[in-house]
Design a protein around this motif. Structure first.
Motif, PDB file in Angstrom:
ATOM      1  N   THR A 188     -58.766  13.297  39.453  1.00  0.00           N
ATOM      2  CA  THR A 188     -58.432  12.325  40.255  1.00  0.00           C
ATOM      3  C   THR A 188     -58.091  12.915  41.722  1.00  0.00           C
ATOM      4  OG1 THR A 188     -57.247  10.375  38.470  1.00  0.00           O
ATOM      5  CG2 THR A 188     -57.268  10.021  41.141  1.00  0.00           C
ATOM      6  N   ALA A 189     -57.275  13.986  41.922  1.00  0.00           N
ATOM      7  CA  ALA A 189     -56.146  14.287  42.622  1.00  0.00           C
ATOM      8  C   ALA A 189     -58.068  15.195  43.653  1.00  0.00           C
ATOM      9  CB  ALA A 189     -55.434  15.252  42.544  1.00  0.00           C
ATOM     10  N   LEU A 190     -58.544  15.736  42.520  1.00  0.00           N
ATOM     11  CA  LEU A 190     -60.285  16.851  43.977  1.00  0.00           C
ATOM     12  C   LEU A 190     -60.654  14.738  44.816  1.00  0.00           C
ATOM     13  CD1 LEU A 190     -60.287  18.801  41.179  1.00  0.00           C
ATOM     14  CD2 LEU A 190     -59.389  18.921  42.944  1.00  0.00           C
ATOM     15  N   GLY A 197     -62.529  18.931  52.486  1.00  0.00           N
ATOM     16  CA  GLY A 197     -60.786  19.611  51.439  1.00  0.00           C
ATOM     17  C   GLY A 197     -59.976  18.910  52.166  1.00  0.00           C
ATOM     18  N   ARG A 198     -59.305  17.898  52.832  1.00  0.00           N
ATOM     19  CA  ARG A 198     -58.215  17.311  53.375  1.00  0.00           C
ATOM     20  C   ARG A 198     -58.004  15.575  52.647  1.00  0.00           C
ATOM     21  NH1 ARG A 198     -56.550  19.803  58.924  1.00  0.00           N
ATOM     22  NH2 ARG A 198     -56.723  22.800  58.469  1.00  0.00           N
ATOM     23  N   TYR A 199     -56.899  15.194  52.153  1.00  0.00           N
ATOM     24  CA  TYR A 199     -56.339  14.330  51.779  1.00  0.00           C
ATOM     25  C   TYR A 199     -56.140  13.144  53.362  1.00  0.00           C
ATOM     26  CZ  TYR A 199     -55.328  15.976  46.954  1.00  0.00           C
ATOM     27  OH  TYR A 199     -55.482  16.762  46.292  1.00  0.00           O
ATOM     28  N   SER A 200     -56.187  11.988  52.875  1.00  0.00           N
ATOM     29  CA  SER A 200     -56.187  11.720  54.305  1.00  0.00           C
ATOM     30  C   SER A 200     -55.079  10.938  53.949  1.00  0.00           C
ATOM     31  CB  SER A 200     -56.845   9.632  54.341  1.00  0.00           C
ATOM     32  OG  SER A 200     -56.553   8.911  53.003  1.00  0.00           O
ATOM     33  N   ALA A 201     -54.148  10.484  55.386  1.00  0.00           N
ATOM     34  CA  ALA A 201     -53.189  10.382  55.802  1.00  0.00           C
ATOM     35  C   ALA A 201     -52.193   9.088  54.397  1.00  0.00           C
ATOM     36  CB  ALA A 201     -52.559   9.656  56.896  1.00  0.00           C
ATOM     37  N   ASP A 202     -53.376   8.822  54.115  1.00  0.00           N
ATOM     38  CA  ASP A 202     -53.104   6.916  53.084  1.00  0.00           C
ATOM     39  C   ASP A 202     -53.204   7.570  51.521  1.00  0.00           C
ATOM     40  OD1 ASP A 202     -52.719   5.358  54.996  1.00  0.00           O
ATOM     41  OD2 ASP A 202     -54.329   4.354  55.059  1.00  0.00           O
ATOM     42  N   ASP A 203     -53.841   8.758  51.478  1.00  0.00           N
ATOM     43  CA  ASP A 203     -54.218   8.445  49.982  1.00  0.00           C
ATOM     44  C   ASP A 203     -52.864  10.628  49.420  1.00  0.00           C
ATOM     45  OD1 ASP A 203     -55.934   7.462  49.936  1.00  0.00           O
ATOM     46  OD2 ASP A 203     -57.562   8.476  50.300  1.00  0.00           O
ATOM     47  N   ALA A 204     -52.546  10.992  51.166  1.00  0.00           N
ATOM     48  CA  ALA A 204     -51.686  12.282  51.230  1.00  0.00           C
ATOM     49  C   ALA A 204     -50.212  12.128  49.715  1.00  0.00           C
ATOM     50  CB  ALA A 204     -51.234  12.669  52.492  1.00  0.00           C
ATOM     51  N   PRO A 205     -49.564  10.812  49.986  1.00  0.00           N
ATOM     52  CA  PRO A 205     -48.758  10.589  49.039  1.00  0.00           C
ATOM     53  C   PRO A 205     -49.428  10.293  47.794  1.00  0.00           C
ATOM     54  CG  PRO A 205     -48.212   8.969  50.606  1.00  0.00           C
ATOM     55  CD  PRO A 205     -49.472   9.597  51.047  1.00  0.00           C
ATOM     56  N   THR A 206     -50.445   9.687  47.223  1.00  0.00           N
ATOM     57  CA  THR A 206     -50.930   9.249  46.262  1.00  0.00           C
ATOM     58  C   THR A 206     -50.991  10.973  45.576  1.00  0.00           C
ATOM     59  OG1 THR A 206     -51.313   7.206  46.288  1.00  0.00           O
ATOM     60  CG2 THR A 206     -52.463   8.548  44.448  1.00  0.00           C
ATOM     61  N   ALA A 207     -52.025  11.803  46.189  1.00  0.00           N
ATOM     62  CA  ALA A 207     -52.216  13.065  46.420  1.00  0.00           C
ATOM     63  C   ALA A 207     -50.652  14.129  45.028  1.00  0.00           C
ATOM     64  CB  ALA A 207     -52.389  13.780  46.925  1.00  0.00           C
ATOM     65  N   LEU A 210     -50.296  12.415  41.958  1.00  0.00           N
ATOM     66  CA  LEU A 210     -50.900  13.683  41.051  1.00  0.00           C
ATOM     67  C   LEU A 210     -51.096  14.628  41.023  1.00  0.00           C
ATOM     68  CD1 LEU A 210     -54.303  11.070  42.400  1.00  0.00           C
ATOM     69  CD2 LEU A 210     -52.904  10.630  40.245  1.00  0.00           C
ATOM     70  N   ASN A 211     -50.637  15.130  41.551  1.00  0.00           N
ATOM     71  CA  ASN A 211     -50.388  17.406  41.888  1.00  0.00           C
ATOM     72  C   ASN A 211     -49.146  17.287  41.425  1.00  0.00           C
ATOM     73  OD1 ASN A 211     -53.176  18.179  43.299  1.00  0.00           O
ATOM     74  ND2 ASN A 211     -51.925  17.974  44.827  1.00  0.00           N
ATOM     75  N   VAL A 212     -48.057  16.958  40.843  1.00  0.00           N
ATOM     76  CA  VAL A 212     -46.818  16.449  40.027  1.00  0.00           C
ATOM     77  C   VAL A 212     -47.759  16.752  38.703  1.00  0.00           C
ATOM     78  CG1 VAL A 212     -44.474  16.136  39.880  1.00  0.00           C
ATOM     79  CG2 VAL A 212     -45.953  16.550  41.704  1.00  0.00           C
ATOM     80  N   SER A 213     -48.344  15.279  38.350  1.00  0.00           N
ATOM     81  CA  SER A 213     -48.716  15.330  36.866  1.00  0.00           C
ATOM     82  C   SER A 213     -48.970  16.002  36.591  1.00  0.00           C
ATOM     83  CB  SER A 213     -49.184  14.018  36.999  1.00  0.00           C
ATOM     84  OG  SER A 213     -49.493  13.433  36.078  1.00  0.00           O
ATOM     85  N   TYR A 214     -50.457  16.783  37.585  1.00  0.00           N
ATOM     86  CA  TYR A 214     -51.322  17.325  36.169  1.00  0.00           C
ATOM     87  C   TYR A 214     -50.336  18.999  36.005  1.00  0.00           C
ATOM     88  CZ  TYR A 214     -54.016  21.997  37.437  1.00  0.00           C
ATOM     89  OH  TYR A 214     -55.086  23.144  37.412  1.00  0.00           O
ATOM     90  N   LEU A 215     -49.435  19.047  37.093  1.00  0.00           N
ATOM     91  CA  LEU A 215     -48.367  20.165  37.305  1.00  0.00           C
ATOM     92  C   LEU A 215     -47.899  19.871  35.960  1.00  0.00           C
ATOM     93  CD1 LEU A 215     -47.647  21.508  40.522  1.00  0.00           C
ATOM     94  CD2 LEU A 215     -49.692  23.274  38.639  1.00  0.00           C
ATOM     95  N   VAL A 216     -47.055  19.422  35.605  1.00  0.00           N
ATOM     96  CA  VAL A 216     -46.291  18.608  34.054  1.00  0.00           C
ATOM     97  C   VAL A 216     -46.977  18.319  33.141  1.00  0.00           C
ATOM     98  CG1 VAL A 216     -44.625  16.988  33.474  1.00  0.00           C
ATOM     99  CG2 VAL A 216     -44.683  17.567  35.729  1.00  0.00           C
ATOM    100  N   GLY A 217     -47.856  18.155  32.856  1.00  0.00           N
ATOM    101  CA  GLY A 217     -49.209  18.216  32.220  1.00  0.00           C
ATOM    102  C   GLY A 217     -49.234  19.147  31.636  1.00  0.00           C
ATOM    103  N   GLY A 218     -49.808  19.886  32.679  1.00  0.00           N
ATOM    104  CA  GLY A 218     -50.445  21.457  31.789  1.00  0.00           C
ATOM    105  C   GLY A 218     -48.880  22.246  31.320  1.00  0.00           C
ATOM    106  N   TYR A 219     -47.971  22.312  31.661  1.00  0.00           N
ATOM    107  CA  TYR A 219     -46.715  23.340  31.365  1.00  0.00           C
ATOM    108  C   TYR A 219     -46.524  22.699  29.819  1.00  0.00           C
ATOM    109  CZ  TYR A 219     -46.394  25.895  36.031  1.00  0.00           C
ATOM    110  OH  TYR A 219     -46.531  26.314  36.460  1.00  0.00           O
TER     111      TYR A 219
END
Length: 252
Positions: A188-190, A197-207, A210-219
């Protein structure tokens, strides 16, 4: 390099050298033929060499998945040398565990064969009736012990294969959940990235979330996977179920 040097030293030390070399190189057919030629008829005058030949032949049968004949050769080898130590550089871990299992469950047969192999005494022992194979003997011959390599497969597969259903189910659910959360978050983050390759101002908080969720889930998945592998590889093989005595009859 150490294994190669050890193999060369062993190969030149006794008549078992060609058989060891064939077994280590994976030529099981040649190893089996060489060992059977040394044992039938017996061409090994030293008791220690004969015991090692039986165990090496057992390892060959075990690698060919002929477990009943592998068990028989283990019994013969341990009857000749009950303190035999298996070299972990020569034999794989699953075969060493198989020998330890047979040594525990077949101690009576090993002792009997050791007594039969002793030099004859002046007074011959009284003849004994041949014993029929017990239900436990038939059960061990029919059981195919699963390799511990299954524990390297994620999602609790190794535990389920070895009959550890509860822990296997827990690992399957937890590892599957963490893996799914990590994969979905990353995907979803990608997808939120723009063409640059950048996020818009509206999507940046959500991204960021999602990146934190991706890292926590991976670890979390990596930690659960490592726990499952270590728990499986360090666990001792469970004993085969032994038939118990029938329950006493209750009077009316």
């Amino acid at each position: 390099m150490k294994a190669l040097i050890l193999a060369l030293v062993l190969a030149s030390s006794s008549a078992l050298g060609p058989a060891r070399e064939a077994y280590q190189s994976g030529d099981l057919a040649r190893a089996r033929a060489t060992l059977e030629a040394l044992l039938q008829p017996l061409q090994l005058p030293q008791c220690a060499d004969e015991a090692e030949a039986h165990l090496l032949l057992a390892a060959t049968f075990h690698a060919q998945e002929d477990l009943p004949r592998a068990e028989q050769e283990v019994v013969e080898g341990l009857a000749l040398d009950s303190d035999a130590k298996l070299d972990p550089l020569l034999y794989p871990p699953d075969f060493i565990a198989f020998v330890e299992r047979v040594n525990v469950l077949r101690q009576e047969r090993i002792t009997q064969r050791a007594a039969e192999r002793r030099p004859p005494v002046l007074l011959p022992p009284s003849p004994t009736l041949p014993q029929e194979p017990s239900a436990a003997d038939q059960a061990l011959a029919s059981v195919q012990p699963a390799s511990k390599g299954w524990y390297l497969v994620p999602f609790g597969v190794g535990h389920l294969v070895h009959g550890r259903t509860t822990k296997g189910t827990v690992l399957a659910v937890t590892q599957g959940t963490t893996f799914a959360v990590s994969a979905i978050s990353l995907g979803t983050a990608l997808a939120l990235r723009g063409n640059d390759g950048r996020y818009s101002a509206d999507d940046a908080p959500t991204a960021r979330k999602l990146n934190v969720s991706y890292l926590v889930g991976g670890y979390a998945f990596a930690a659960l996977y490592a726990y499952g592998v270590l728990d499986g590889l360090l666990s001792a093989p469970g004993p085969l179920a032994q038939p118990g005595p029938p329950p006493p009859e209750r009077g009316d």
